[in-house]
Design an enzyme around this catalytic site. Structure first.
Site, PDB file in Angstrom:
ATOM      1  N   TYR A 128      -2.561  18.351  49.437  1.00 62.79           N
ATOM      2  CA  TYR A 128      -2.491  18.099  50.809  1.00 62.79           C
ATOM      3  C   TYR A 128      -2.296  16.500  51.151  1.00 62.79           C
ATOM      4  O   TYR A 128      -1.452  15.948  51.898  1.00 62.79           O
ATOM      5  CB  TYR A 128      -3.319  18.524  51.771  1.00 62.79           C
ATOM      6  CG  TYR A 128      -2.989  18.419  53.172  1.00 62.79           C
ATOM      7  CD1 TYR A 128      -2.201  19.416  53.939  1.00 62.79           C
ATOM      8  CD2 TYR A 128      -3.236  17.576  53.943  1.00 62.79           C
ATOM      9  CE1 TYR A 128      -1.540  19.460  55.246  1.00 62.79           C
ATOM     10  CE2 TYR A 128      -2.915  17.336  55.400  1.00 62.79           C
ATOM     11  CZ  TYR A 128      -2.088  18.333  55.918  1.00 62.79           C
ATOM     12  OH  TYR A 128      -1.941  17.923  57.201  1.00 62.79           O
ATOM     13  N   PHE A 150      26.005   8.596  64.548  1.00 63.69           N
ATOM     14  CA  PHE A 150      25.857   9.700  63.992  1.00 63.69           C
ATOM     15  C   PHE A 150      25.326  10.709  65.047  1.00 63.69           C
ATOM     16  O   PHE A 150      24.485  10.275  65.700  1.00 63.69           O
ATOM     17  CB  PHE A 150      24.959   9.539  62.677  1.00 63.69           C
ATOM     18  CG  PHE A 150      24.954  10.915  61.908  1.00 63.69           C
ATOM     19  CD1 PHE A 150      26.177  11.212  61.325  1.00 63.69           C
ATOM     20  CD2 PHE A 150      23.807  11.759  61.939  1.00 63.69           C
ATOM     21  CE1 PHE A 150      26.074  12.298  60.594  1.00 63.69           C
ATOM     22  CE2 PHE A 150      23.895  12.981  61.032  1.00 63.69           C
ATOM     23  CZ  PHE A 150      25.172  13.475  60.596  1.00 63.69           C
ATOM     24  N   THR A 151      25.769  11.994  64.721  1.00 63.93           N
ATOM     25  CA  THR A 151      25.643  13.063  65.819  1.00 63.93           C
ATOM     26  C   THR A 151      23.923  13.094  66.181  1.00 63.93           C
ATOM     27  O   THR A 151      23.449  13.171  67.338  1.00 63.93           O
ATOM     28  CB  THR A 151      25.874  14.410  65.259  1.00 63.93           C
ATOM     29  OG1 THR A 151      25.432  14.815  64.131  1.00 63.93           O
ATOM     30  CG2 THR A 151      27.216  14.624  65.269  1.00 63.93           C
ATOM     31  N   ASP A 161      20.522   2.608  58.380  1.00 63.24           N
ATOM     32  CA  ASP A 161      20.522   4.223  58.412  1.00 63.24           C
ATOM     33  C   ASP A 161      21.307   4.222  56.603  1.00 63.24           C
ATOM     34  O   ASP A 161      22.487   4.096  56.654  1.00 63.24           O
ATOM     35  CB  ASP A 161      21.312   4.859  59.220  1.00 63.24           C
ATOM     36  CG  ASP A 161      21.521   6.312  58.760  1.00 63.24           C
ATOM     37  OD1 ASP A 161      21.305   6.543  57.662  1.00 63.24           O
ATOM     38  OD2 ASP A 161      22.088   7.123  59.728  1.00 63.24           O
ATOM     39  N   LYS A 189      21.118  13.722  51.569  1.00 67.03           N
ATOM     40  CA  LYS A 189      22.552  12.884  51.123  1.00 67.03           C
ATOM     41  C   LYS A 189      22.209  11.994  49.949  1.00 67.03           C
ATOM     42  O   LYS A 189      22.854  11.860  49.135  1.00 67.03           O
ATOM     43  CB  LYS A 189      22.865  12.043  52.287  1.00 67.03           C
ATOM     44  CG  LYS A 189      22.926  12.642  53.696  1.00 67.03           C
ATOM     45  CD  LYS A 189      24.232  13.496  53.917  1.00 67.03           C
ATOM     46  CE  LYS A 189      23.683  14.587  55.206  1.00 67.03           C
ATOM     47  NZ  LYS A 189      23.705  13.553  56.530  1.00 67.03           N
ATOM     48  N   ARG A 221      34.698  17.795  62.877  1.00 64.31           N
ATOM     49  CA  ARG A 221      34.245  16.422  63.393  1.00 64.31           C
ATOM     50  C   ARG A 221      35.244  15.938  64.683  1.00 64.31           C
ATOM     51  O   ARG A 221      36.155  15.279  64.094  1.00 64.31           O
ATOM     52  CB  ARG A 221      33.907  15.593  62.321  1.00 64.31           C
ATOM     53  CG  ARG A 221      32.971  15.873  61.321  1.00 64.31           C
ATOM     54  CD  ARG A 221      31.709  15.715  61.458  1.00 64.31           C
ATOM     55  NE  ARG A 221      30.730  16.455  62.570  1.00 64.31           N
ATOM     56  CZ  ARG A 221      29.525  16.606  62.375  1.00 64.31           C
ATOM     57  NH1 ARG A 221      28.748  15.854  61.590  1.00 64.31           N
ATOM     58  NH2 ARG A 221      28.706  17.454  63.227  1.00 64.31           N
ATOM     59  N   PHE A 264      27.703  21.857  68.537  1.00 64.76           N
ATOM     60  CA  PHE A 264      28.748  22.451  67.259  1.00 64.76           C
ATOM     61  C   PHE A 264      28.078  22.882  66.175  1.00 64.76           C
ATOM     62  O   PHE A 264      28.626  24.026  65.717  1.00 64.76           O
ATOM     63  CB  PHE A 264      29.138  20.930  66.742  1.00 64.76           C
ATOM     64  CG  PHE A 264      28.273  20.145  66.126  1.00 64.76           C
ATOM     65  CD1 PHE A 264      27.460  18.938  66.830  1.00 64.76           C
ATOM     66  CD2 PHE A 264      27.730  20.194  64.738  1.00 64.76           C
ATOM     67  CE1 PHE A 264      26.718  18.197  66.242  1.00 64.76           C
ATOM     68  CE2 PHE A 264      26.916  19.352  64.395  1.00 64.76           C
ATOM     69  CZ  PHE A 264      26.232  18.406  64.886  1.00 64.76           C
TER      70      PHE A 264
HETATM   71  C1  LIG Z   1      23.078  13.196  57.552  1.00 61.17           C
HETATM   72  C2  LIG Z   1      22.619  12.218  58.172  1.00 61.17           C
HETATM   73  C3  LIG Z   1      21.784  11.979  58.861  1.00 61.17           C
HETATM   74  C4  LIG Z   1      20.611  13.106  59.213  1.00 61.17           C
HETATM   75  O1  LIG Z   1      20.109  13.426  58.165  1.00 61.17           O
HETATM   76  P1  LIG Z   1      19.421  15.220  58.204  1.00 61.17           P
HETATM   77  O2  LIG Z   1      18.792  14.913  56.828  1.00 61.17           O
HETATM   78  O3  LIG Z   1      20.565  16.102  58.087  1.00 61.17           O
HETATM   79  O4  LIG Z   1      18.524  15.400  59.297  1.00 61.17           O
HETATM   80  C5  LIG Z   1      21.315  10.848  59.774  1.00 61.17           C
HETATM   81  N1  LIG Z   1      22.305   9.701  59.365  1.00 61.17           N
HETATM   82  C6  LIG Z   1      23.568   9.868  58.461  1.00 61.17           C
HETATM   83  C7  LIG Z   1      24.650   8.832  58.097  1.00 61.17           C
HETATM   84  C8  LIG Z   1      23.758  11.032  57.740  1.00 61.17           C
HETATM   85  O5  LIG Z   1      24.689  11.253  57.253  1.00 61.17           O
END
Ligand SMILES: *Cc1c(COP(=O)(O)O)cnc(C)c1O
Length: 482
Positions: free
Chosen positions: A80, A132-133, A223, A266, A389, A455
């Site tokens: 943990y 980003f969303t 990011d 990613k 998208r 979405f």
């Molecule tokens: C996918 C993504 C996120 C969010 O990540 P999750 O692991 O899906 O929550 C944030 N910023 C970018 C550029 C992304 O491609």
């Protein structure tokens, strides 16, 4: 060098890996596809993979893992607190991203939650290249606003601009002057700007943004979810960086930011995410939110097995053979589609090929969601699942009016080392048929519209009986073929 030249002059991406674990796919009959997309409310997010042939929904958590990643998962240290797996994660972040202090989070959006809650006050403005969303949802959630400052030509879908993800520096300074430094907690730069088609920014631009950040004393947040691919495209497209290694380029990029966050889904073909910095005071400000929202500071809601995979995956991000595979496949698809006159975002970006649904279906008004309709129609003809998208992925304003998306895109994600060239050729073939029959595609309307991130789970229906007619035409042209 990762490009293999063919004697016959063909420009095709060669797989520099072998397949050792396989998973059966389901190319179901067209009749079943029509039922499946109806059951899914014409939303590809709601399809089951038992009805999906090639899953091109997303690159999130779907990249193929390496043998070394899988092997590392067996060595995970179940604890943990104080897990040695976390030590490896931290060391990999320091070695690859050059940041000493790491906060683990369960995925990228959790990092956005922690950063937004820590630094943004109601009424604040966050200048950025593009949203980003999930980043937008978290900024709005804490009462913030965004200012998207791409160059004017970045939203021209068919283009030769190699760095559409650049921030317009004049717009950035103007935004800061207008809103005041006190109202701007940070500038956000997103590597390989996702929603405009996975388009990179240049190193020169990031350096300019850093200069502006220094001039005004504003923090720069990167990011880095798609930093490997952005670094690869800098090496390909920016002369000054041609001779540098990916390791150099990535470290230079992260070195320009005060705070770096990422989705490991990613970045490293695994799960989880992280926030890292060399500024201890920033780490301290966020630290308390990790046990509150994520988990203890040495796992952050990620399984220790996944933590091991992240650590190895981060190091593999520096391998050009690995990182170039997906962009090279995307380049192949985009160039083929473009040569057939099918509207597609150019230059090729990362994470997927982005079909310009607005030009593909100019007869469908944006309020009837051309990109969503194209995603449904493409599933019918191919069994391939892409992602809308466009305006469905957008939000409504305070009066409940649609905010029409800047672009209507059908994204066909091409995760790393997952698909073969013949599968990708099938995608091109089916898109070509659909383009010839594009007049048959009609619009969609919501039957169920969730208030946040609609979405994902929203339900829609066709505005006419176009899906059945399209299915009949497919049967006529393809006979008994799947
Ligand atoms: C996918 C993504 C996120 C969010 O990540 P999750 O692991 O899906 O929550 C944030 N910023 C970018 C550029 C992304 O491609």
């Amino acid at each position: 060098m990762t490009k293999v030249k063919f004697f016959n002059g063909e420009d095709i991406p060669l797989e520099l890996h072998k397949v050792r674990v396989v998973q059966k796919l389901h190319l179901v009959p067209i009749e079943r596809r029509l039922d499946a997309i109806k059951e899914a409310g014409f939303n590809t997010f709601r399809l089951s993979t038992k009805d999906v042939f090639l899953d091109m929904l997303t690159d999130s958590g779907t990249n193929a893992m390496s043998d070394n990643q899988i092997a590392a998962m067996f060595q995970a240290d179940d604890a943990y607190a104080g897990s040695q797996s976390f030590d490896k994660y931290q060391q990999a972040v320091e070695d690859v991203l050059g940041k000493k202090y790491l906060l683990p989070v369960h995925q990228g959006r959790a990092a956005e939650n922690v950063i937004s809650k820590t630094f943004i006050k109601p009424g604040n403005v966050i200048p950025m290249n593009y949203h980003f969303t999930t980043a937008l949802a978290h900024i709005l959630d804490v009462g913030g606003k965004i200012a998207e400052l791409l160059y004017d030509d970045a939203l021209i879908l068919k283009s030769t601009n190699p760095f559409k993800g650049n921030i317009d520096i004049d717009k950035l300074e103007k935004c800061i002057e207008e809103n005041g430094v006190d109202n701007i907690p940070f500038i956000r730069m997103e590597a390989s700007t996702n929603l405009i088609g996975g388009q990179p920014f240049s190193m020169a631009n990031l350096m300019d943004v850093r200069r502006v950040a220094d001039k005004y004393g504003i923090m720069l947040v990167l990011d880095a979810s798609l930093i490997g691919e952005n670094a690869y495209l800098i090496k390909q497209r920016e002369d000054a960086w041609k001779e540098n290694s990916l390791a150099d380029i990535i470290k230079t990029m992260t070195g320009l930011a005060d705070l770096v966050y990422f989705s490991a889904r990613k970045l490293s073909s695994s799960r989880g995410g992280g926030i890292c910095t060399n500024r201890k005071e920033l780490y301290n400000k966020m630290e308390a939110l990790i046990p509150l929202y994520e988990g203890f500071l040495t796992y952050g809601g990620i399984s220790v097995r996944e933590i091991e995979a992240i650590a190895v995956g981060l190091r593999e991000t520096l391998d050009e053979t690995m990182i170039s595979q997906s962009p090279r496949f995307i380049e192949f698809v985009v160039n083929e589609l473009d040569s057939k006159g099918i509207p597609v975002v150019t230059p090729p970006g990362v994470l997927g090929a982005h079909v310009d649904a607005g030009s593909f279906c100019p007869h469908i008004p944006q309020t009837e969601y051309p990109a969503g309709a194209l995603a449904a129609a493409f599933y019918l003809i191919s069994g391939v699942r892409g992602m809308e998208r466009g305006t469905i992925s957008s939000v409504r304003d305070e009066n409940g009016e649609e905010i029409l998306a800047d672009a209507e895109l059908l994204r066909l994600a091409i995760p790393r080392r997952v698909f073969t060239l013949s599968q990708v050729k099938y995608v091109i073939d089916r898109l070509e048929w659909l383009y010839q029959n594009r007049d048959m595609i009609g619009g969609l309307k919501f039957t169920y519209e969730p208030p946040v991130l609609r979405f994902f789970m929203g339900g829609l229906e066709p505005t006419s009986d176009w899906p059945s007619k399209l299915m009949e035409k497919i049967r006529k042209d393809f006979g008994d073929s799947l």
